[in-house]
Design an enzyme around this catalytic site. Structure first.
Site, PDB file in Angstrom:
ATOM      1  N   LYS A 133     -39.387  61.871  44.460  1.00 39.85           N
ATOM      2  CA  LYS A 133     -40.236  60.933  45.262  1.00 39.85           C
ATOM      3  C   LYS A 133     -39.566  59.651  43.594  1.00 39.85           C
ATOM      4  O   LYS A 133     -39.538  60.932  43.143  1.00 39.85           O
ATOM      5  CB  LYS A 133     -41.885  60.907  44.779  1.00 39.85           C
TER       6      LYS A 133
ATOM      7  N   SER B 201     -48.467  51.556  39.540  1.00 39.13           N
ATOM      8  CA  SER B 201     -47.254  51.908  40.187  1.00 39.13           C
ATOM      9  C   SER B 201     -45.931  50.603  39.343  1.00 39.13           C
ATOM     10  O   SER B 201     -46.136  49.286  39.625  1.00 39.13           O
ATOM     11  CB  SER B 201     -47.119  51.323  41.468  1.00 39.13           C
TER      12      SER B 201
ATOM     13  N   ASP C 135     -52.465  54.394  35.108  1.00 42.69           N
ATOM     14  CA  ASP C 135     -51.332  54.582  36.699  1.00 42.69           C
ATOM     15  C   ASP C 135     -51.641  53.036  37.190  1.00 42.69           C
ATOM     16  O   ASP C 135     -52.460  52.730  37.856  1.00 42.69           O
ATOM     17  CB  ASP C 135     -52.627  55.543  37.565  1.00 42.69           C
TER      18      ASP C 135
ATOM     19  N   ASP D 169     -44.225  49.934  41.387  1.00 41.62           N
ATOM     20  CA  ASP D 169     -43.311  48.690  42.077  1.00 41.62           C
ATOM     21  C   ASP D 169     -43.586  47.203  41.963  1.00 41.62           C
ATOM     22  O   ASP D 169     -43.015  46.616  42.046  1.00 41.62           O
ATOM     23  CB  ASP D 169     -44.478  48.618  44.065  1.00 41.62           C
TER      24      ASP D 169
ATOM     25  N   VAL E  11     -40.556  51.602  46.920  1.00 38.01           N
ATOM     26  CA  VAL E  11     -40.626  50.800  46.608  1.00 38.01           C
ATOM     27  C   VAL E  11     -39.782  50.486  46.023  1.00 38.01           C
ATOM     28  O   VAL E  11     -38.865  49.146  46.115  1.00 38.01           O
ATOM     29  CB  VAL E  11     -41.961  49.853  46.791  1.00 38.01           C
TER      30      VAL E  11
ATOM     31  N   LYS F  82     -51.638  49.343  49.465  1.00 39.10           N
ATOM     32  CA  LYS F  82     -52.626  50.514  49.560  1.00 39.10           C
ATOM     33  C   LYS F  82     -53.718  50.038  49.574  1.00 39.10           C
ATOM     34  O   LYS F  82     -53.956  49.853  48.160  1.00 39.10           O
ATOM     35  CB  LYS F  82     -52.192  51.858  49.888  1.00 39.10           C
TER      36      LYS F  82
ATOM     37  N   GLU G  23     -37.993  51.722  52.936  1.00 37.93           N
ATOM     38  CA  GLU G  23     -37.788  52.977  51.602  1.00 37.93           C
ATOM     39  C   GLU G  23     -37.967  54.429  52.481  1.00 37.93           C
ATOM     40  O   GLU G  23     -38.200  54.838  54.409  1.00 37.93           O
ATOM     41  CB  GLU G  23     -38.553  52.189  51.541  1.00 37.93           C
TER      42      GLU G  23
HETATM   43  N1  PSU Z   1     -47.175  52.350  51.865  1.00 37.81           N
HETATM   44  C1  PSU Z   1     -47.404  53.303  52.881  1.00 37.81           C
HETATM   45  N2  PSU Z   1     -46.746  54.132  52.283  1.00 37.81           N
HETATM   46  C2  PSU Z   1     -46.678  55.492  51.628  1.00 37.81           C
HETATM   47  C3  PSU Z   1     -45.823  54.597  50.696  1.00 37.81           C
HETATM   48  C4  PSU Z   1     -45.967  53.183  50.978  1.00 37.81           C
HETATM   49  O1  PSU Z   1     -47.819  52.634  54.047  1.00 37.81           O
HETATM   50  O2  PSU Z   1     -45.777  56.696  51.516  1.00 37.81           O
HETATM   51  C5  PSU Z   1     -45.550  54.909  48.713  1.00 37.81           C
HETATM   52  C6  PSU Z   1     -43.967  53.746  48.653  1.00 37.81           C
HETATM   53  O3  PSU Z   1     -43.777  54.696  48.571  1.00 37.81           O
HETATM   54  C7  PSU Z   1     -44.581  53.066  47.244  1.00 37.81           C
HETATM   55  C8  PSU Z   1     -45.537  54.334  46.633  1.00 37.81           C
HETATM   56  O4  PSU Z   1     -43.166  52.821  46.391  1.00 37.81           O
HETATM   57  O5  PSU Z   1     -45.889  54.978  47.680  1.00 37.81           O
HETATM   58  C9  PSU Z   1     -46.398  54.460  45.788  1.00 37.81           C
HETATM   59  O6  PSU Z   1     -46.317  54.930  45.346  1.00 37.81           O
HETATM   60  P1  PSU Z   1     -47.634  55.023  43.340  1.00 37.81           P
HETATM   61  O7  PSU Z   1     -48.351  54.794  43.698  1.00 37.81           O
HETATM   62  O8  PSU Z   1     -47.094  56.722  42.748  1.00 37.81           O
HETATM   63  O9  PSU Z   1     -46.403  54.583  42.621  1.00 37.81           O
HETATM   64 MN    MN Z   2     -48.673  56.044  39.702  1.00 36.30          MN
END
Ligand code: PSU
Ligand code: MN
Length: 311
Positions: free
Chosen positions: A80, A134, A132, A136, A100, A153, A17
């Site tokens: 993003k 993701s 909220d 993903d 992702v 994470k 990614e």
């Molecule tokens: N994993 C990491 N660093 C990141 C991300 C994942 O170690 O920056 C990113 C990935 O691209 C993941 C995104 O899809 O954060 C998720 O963001 P959100 O929580 O807004 O869906």
């Molecule tokens: Mn989000």
């Protein structure tokens, strides 16, 4: 056709990614990580393919210049992009890094079955109020790609994330984990249960093949804990996360900006140790991803002659 020739024809690839570069790590450590991951994957015999959208064009593999541009993130006007953002971004000539979810959608389209990242996005803490979660998670339920990660994470609600993956029908498979070993990104174990653990790459490849026979369109989350020598102290991480979450709440940071904000604050609160750990685990995942892609390709090549005589 000899097996060697066929193996060469379908050179195994590993998707990467680009949001981890644009919004996950500081410049220029992100660019260095991009090079490192490509080398790590090449050393396993597979090929890295980093996805991004640049001036509306879908990129499968980035030049050094493109990787640099994406890695400048916000400052370079990089967006993003989730899976749902891809069509509009391409039609409108935008430049964006793939998360992702977006990378899974594109990898599936390019028939790349293995994708290595740091950690997936999941259910945010406080999602009960904010909703909220993701994209993903839904992407994992929708695209047949194995995502090699150090779990989700640690800034997230990991228990809720696991529950959601179960609801969505996404198998979570530990690589050399224990019974309570769902990884917590910066640390090896979250204490959350993980029933399935596999100890070697050929077995992992067999599991994927069997899964895709039954569910040809569903992804898999592979949970590969951070190597012990790079793991952070749990108390230090927990404290830094608490502080970062309070800061985000005080500033009203929400939505797409939340994950990047929290990662940046963690970097500062841990004096760079969270970034070092992130780099180490991403590399560890790239290595496993490369080996897995090679094992899958080998299995495919071994099985093909059989399939031909059957048909
Ligand atoms: N994993 C990491 N660093 C990141 C991300 C994942 O170690 O920056 C990113 C990935 O691209 C993941 C995104 O899809 O954060 C998720 O963001 P959100 O929580 O807004 O869906
Ligand atoms: Mn989000």
């Amino acid at each position: 056709m000899p097996v060697v020739t066929r193996l060469k024809e379908r050179r195994p690839s590993v998707a990467l990614e680009s949001t981890i570069y644009a919004f996950g790590l500081p410049y220029p450590k992100n660019v260095e990580l991009g090079w490192k991951l490509a080398r790590t994957i090449a050393a396993t015999g597979a090929e890295a393919k980093t996805f991004a959208v640049i001036d509306g064009d879908l990129k499968v593999g980035l030049s050094d210049e493109e990787l640099d541009r994406i890695s400048r993130g916000d400052a370079a006007g990089v967006l993003k992009l989730n899976a749902s953002d891809l069509g509009p971004a391409m039609a409108l000539g935008m430049t964006g890094a793939t998360t992702v979810s977006a990378t899974m959608a594109l990898a599936a389209g390019a028939k790349v079955r293995v994708f290595a990242t740091g950690g997936i996005g999941g259910v945010h803490r406080g999602a009960k109020e904010t909703f909220d979660e993701s994209q993903d998670l839904t992407a994992l339920a929708r695209y047949p790609v194995a995502v090699v990660s150090a779990g989700a994470k640690a800034i997230l609600d990991l228990g809720a994330t696991l529950e959601r993956l179960e609801t969505l029908g996404v198998p979570v498979i530990g690589f050399r984990t224990t019974q309570t070993g769902f990884p917590a990104f910066y640390t090896r174990e979250s204490g959350l249960p993980l029933a399935l653990s596999v100890d070697d790459v050929p077995t992992l490849a067999r599991v994927l093949r069997a899964h895709w026979r039954i569910h040809p369109n569903v992804g898999v989350l592979i949970a590969n804990p951070i190597p012990a020598e790079h793991a952070l102290d749990k108390a230090v991480v927990d404290e830094a996360i608490e502080v970062a979450l309070r800061e985000a709440a005080a500033k009203g940071v929400r939505g797409k900006g939340l994950t990047p904000f929290l990662l940046r604050r963690l970097d500062e609160h841990t004096e760079g140790r969270s970034v070092e750990a992130n780099v180490a685990l991403a590399e560890n995942n790239a290595h496993l991803g490369g080996e897995l892609a090679v094992a899958l390709a080998r299995m495919q090549a071994d099985l093909d002659p059989e399939e031909k005589t059957q048909s």
